[in-house]
Motif scaffolding. Sequence first.
Motif, PDB file in Angstrom:
ATOM      1  N   GLY A   1      45.144  50.276  47.302  1.00  0.00           N
ATOM      2  CA  GLY A   1      46.155  49.816  46.353  1.00  0.00           C
ATOM      3  C   GLY A   1      45.684  48.623  45.556  1.00  0.00           C
ATOM      4  N   GLY A   2      46.152  48.511  44.328  1.00  0.00           N
ATOM      5  CA  GLY A   2      45.761  47.423  43.465  1.00  0.00           C
ATOM      6  C   GLY A   2      44.545  47.771  42.626  1.00  0.00           C
ATOM      7  N   ILE A   3      44.257  46.937  41.623  1.00  0.00           N
ATOM      8  CA  ILE A   3      43.184  47.204  40.679  1.00  0.00           C
ATOM      9  C   ILE A   3      41.867  46.627  41.189  1.00  0.00           C
ATOM     10  N   ASP A   4      40.824  47.440  41.122  1.00  0.00           N
ATOM     11  CA  ASP A   4      39.495  47.000  41.511  1.00  0.00           C
ATOM     12  C   ASP A   4      38.812  46.270  40.362  1.00  0.00           C
ATOM     13  N   SER A   5      38.825  46.840  39.174  1.00  0.00           N
ATOM     14  CA  SER A   5      38.177  46.213  38.032  1.00  0.00           C
ATOM     15  C   SER A   5      38.797  46.709  36.738  1.00  0.00           C
ATOM     16  N   ILE A   6      38.592  45.928  35.676  1.00  0.00           N
ATOM     17  CA  ILE A   6      39.063  46.270  34.340  1.00  0.00           C
ATOM     18  C   ILE A   6      37.898  46.099  33.376  1.00  0.00           C
ATOM     19  N   ILE A   7      37.646  47.119  32.555  1.00  0.00           N
ATOM     20  CA  ILE A   7      36.571  47.078  31.571  1.00  0.00           C
ATOM     21  C   ILE A   7      37.179  47.165  30.180  1.00  0.00           C
ATOM     22  N   GLN A   8      36.838  46.191  29.334  1.00  0.00           N
ATOM     23  CA  GLN A   8      37.261  46.203  27.940  1.00  0.00           C
ATOM     24  C   GLN A   8      36.060  46.539  27.065  1.00  0.00           C
TER      25      GLN A   8
ATOM     26  N   ALA B   1      33.497  43.803  28.147  1.00  0.00           N
ATOM     27  CA  ALA B   1      33.832  42.811  29.177  1.00  0.00           C
ATOM     28  C   ALA B   1      34.273  43.550  30.431  1.00  0.00           C
ATOM     29  N   HIS B   2      33.820  43.064  31.581  1.00  0.00           N
ATOM     30  CA  HIS B   2      34.167  43.646  32.885  1.00  0.00           C
ATOM     31  C   HIS B   2      34.896  42.574  33.691  1.00  0.00           C
ATOM     32  N   TYR B   3      36.162  42.888  34.070  1.00  0.00           N
ATOM     33  CA  TYR B   3      37.011  41.898  34.751  1.00  0.00           C
ATOM     34  C   TYR B   3      37.433  42.421  36.117  1.00  0.00           C
ATOM     35  N   THR B   4      37.278  41.581  37.165  1.00  0.00           N
ATOM     36  CA  THR B   4      37.724  41.921  38.512  1.00  0.00           C
ATOM     37  C   THR B   4      38.850  40.977  38.905  1.00  0.00           C
ATOM     38  N   PRO B   5      40.076  41.476  39.062  1.00  0.00           N
ATOM     39  CA  PRO B   5      41.208  40.604  39.398  1.00  0.00           C
ATOM     40  C   PRO B   5      41.051  39.889  40.733  1.00  0.00           C
ATOM     41  N   ALA B   6      40.315  40.466  41.685  1.00  0.00           N
ATOM     42  CA  ALA B   6      40.209  39.835  43.000  1.00  0.00           C
ATOM     43  C   ALA B   6      39.605  38.440  42.914  1.00  0.00           C
ATOM     44  N   ASP B   7      38.571  38.273  42.088  1.00  0.00           N
ATOM     45  CA  ASP B   7      37.965  36.946  41.925  1.00  0.00           C
ATOM     46  C   ASP B   7      38.147  36.393  40.522  1.00  0.00           C
ATOM     47  N   GLN B   8      38.893  37.106  39.674  1.00  0.00           N
ATOM     48  CA  GLN B   8      39.201  36.704  38.300  1.00  0.00           C
ATOM     49  C   GLN B   8      37.939  36.442  37.485  1.00  0.00           C
ATOM     50  N   MET B   9      36.897  37.221  37.750  1.00  0.00           N
ATOM     51  CA  MET B   9      35.632  37.044  37.059  1.00  0.00           C
ATOM     52  C   MET B   9      35.563  37.990  35.864  1.00  0.00           C
ATOM     53  N   LEU B  10      35.248  37.420  34.692  1.00  0.00           N
ATOM     54  CA  LEU B  10      35.093  38.172  33.462  1.00  0.00           C
ATOM     55  C   LEU B  10      33.620  38.151  33.084  1.00  0.00           C
TER      56      LEU B  10
END
Length: 817
Positions: free
Chosen positions: A490-497, A520-529
């Motif tokens: 559950g929850g988002i692993d990563s977001i790619i823009q 841009a590649h964003y991971t909500p777990a560590d808020q790294m863009l």
Amino acid sequence: MPLQVYRLRRVLAATAVLLTLVVAGMYFYARSRATNVLKQIPGKIGYDIKQTASGFQFSKSDGKRTLFTVQASNVKQFKLDGNAELHNVSIVLYGRDSSRFDQIYGDDFAFNQKTGDVIAKGDVQIDLVANPAGLASPDQTTPKELKNPIHLKTHDLVFNKDSGNAMTAARVEFQTPQATGWAVGVKYAGKSNTLTLSSQIHLVLNGPHAAVIEAERGTITNDPREIVLDHPRLSRVDGTVQSDRAVFYLGRENQVERVLATGNVTTETRTQAAKRLTVAANRNSAKADQSLPSEMRSRADQAEFLLQEKQNLLHTAIMTGSVHIEQTGPQPMQGEAGRVIFDFAGQNELQKVHAFDGVRLTQNAVAENKPAAQGVAAAGPQDFDLAASAIDFTVAQGHILEHAVTSGAAQITIIQAGQAQAQANQANPAAQRTVVTAGTFQAQFASSDGRNHLASIHGSPHARIVNSTPGQPDRVSTSESVDASFLPQGGIDSIIQQGNVAYTDGQQPEKRMQAWAGSAHYTPADQMLVLSGNPRVANGGMATTAKTIRINRGTGDALAQGDVKSTYSELKEQPDGALLASSSPIHVTAQSMTANNNPGIALYTGNARLWQDANIIEAPTIQFDRDRRFVTAQGQSTHPVQTILVPARKAEAETAASAKKSPEKRSKDSSLAGSSPISITAAKLTYADSERRVHYEGGVSAQSAAFTASAQTVDAYLLSRTQTSNNQSFAGPGQLDRMVAQGNVVVQQPKRHAQGQKLVYTAVDDKFVLTGGPPSIFDAEQGKITGVSLTFFRSDDRVLVEGEASTPVVTQTRVAR
């Protein structure tokens, strides 16, 4: 979501057909046909006949076809009280179009002439059989094929010939090839053609999809043709469906065309594990836990089911009014909408789901009880929320979600698992929230352990991601498209823009961080863009380019890697400064750059080079503080820190002295001029422009065209820009005023060698003062000279030697030329 509810709808449809045929056939025929028969009996057999009449038969026709036939082996009428008895009665009803072959039979019936009641003594059997070929066959022909016969059995049936009403408080049983069932207490109103099932309606459907339908009460009407059940409940091994009220709308052939359930319509579908537990409970109820978990639950104010004509198959189901759907278990999911439409095909197989009016899909991940560092988001799954005006779902195999597409305004909200409730309780007021918006979202689902969960989402165009923390500015990134992948738990692993990515942290202009990139590649777990594709970051007058740039959207930390180049602009001239006092941009190149949450401080590593105008610092590692114009450079044994300084000089004095010398002498002096650059290398360098002091340490070496000096530490003091000569601009190189070297100092010139513990070099007159050790100087022609202090000049051969203070010694040596 109620993905397997199509099976329950099929059961409802079949049940409606059975109830309709059973009740309508039984009582409509009993009321209309039996009344006419019993009215005609006295006229046929005579009022005054006392003996028993055997083999009685009576038929009624409309002039073309027989409507019904009544046979009795014995009919007896009592003259005194007007009552009559019928024995071994059989009634066959053909219908006005000969489409029926229904039979009602029993051993004993009694007729009370005074009350008009016809009472069945003992059991009454009823067989309801359709005869579609009846009109084309000879009159009163028995059907060649009995299609879906329905058998009913009851007793103590009372029918009144005057009112047309019938009732029994006894149990009515019915049986078909597909189902069996019963109801307790039945009432029929002749004037309104309304049949009421008083209580305990119970229907059991046979076959591979066995189910039970129960209701507290039911009514059946002829005009309109419908069946109404109060508090119906359908139960199966894999779930239940129930509501406050359900209406079955019937067609001309008593087939169910539409079902409308209203009031607290709820469904429950169990997982495969729950099904096994249910079977175990049925086999061993003493050991099984009866409070079994469920996979899906739904609730709505109203549900409507539309069936295909003449096939008893669902083609559409519509749930409206505060629709709520939830999935329990290790991966909870909830959905809300104002209206949901289910499309079916084939054998009641769900294919599409359309949700409208404020659709919201929430997936809650299990929070991990791991403390997070202050200001840093804890790693782990997140709670997920998708809101849209409408969402269309595609379903495989009738119950597996495959694809979903949003319509209208849509957004995704991500929050660390467990933080939403903590924030509501004010236990964690700084909970961070990420909101993703786009013109349209397309979602792909995956299935595991019999459960559906989101696998990925694609959003375009005008994608936008907003990170919000109470009390802080929003951090925003935009792009042409966005793709999100989801964790199995559950929850988002990563977001790619992708496409024209732009980011800003929302700070004031002087502190604002902005970034641009192709993706841009964003991971909500560590808020790294992570930015790539010609990324560029600007922060308060600093712009950085690299192959990749990583930004922590929670802390503001940034890491650039590969061909890093930073430019610091918007600088003001510093009259009291020296090396970095100009308003010209300061440039830095390196292999990588790290900037902490204070954007004014950056660490450059890997062949770092910092320069402003003609002033250059080179080292493996350079840390630069933009606001203080403070530099810390760290070298290595194979790659030391390197700077080049220009000694200051007295322009007027040199000009006058030079005019008196011959051209040859001026040429010789020019080669040894004080403006000759000095290259200094060391293991470490620190410089503060406000102090105008460059501090070197660790194997320091200073080299110029006329001398070389080495020491453990060196402090180089520079002239401020206001102290330089009039023709020196702010953009020119920094000028060395004096240099202080300490620890194992060695000075070498072409004709002499000096050493000591401390050296003070004054650039304006090229004077060296060497002390400590004691200091010594070796001249190839004069030999070695020692003293407490040695003073010599680079531009000539003078040497001043001082002894103890009580016995000073001064020696001056000239070398013949």
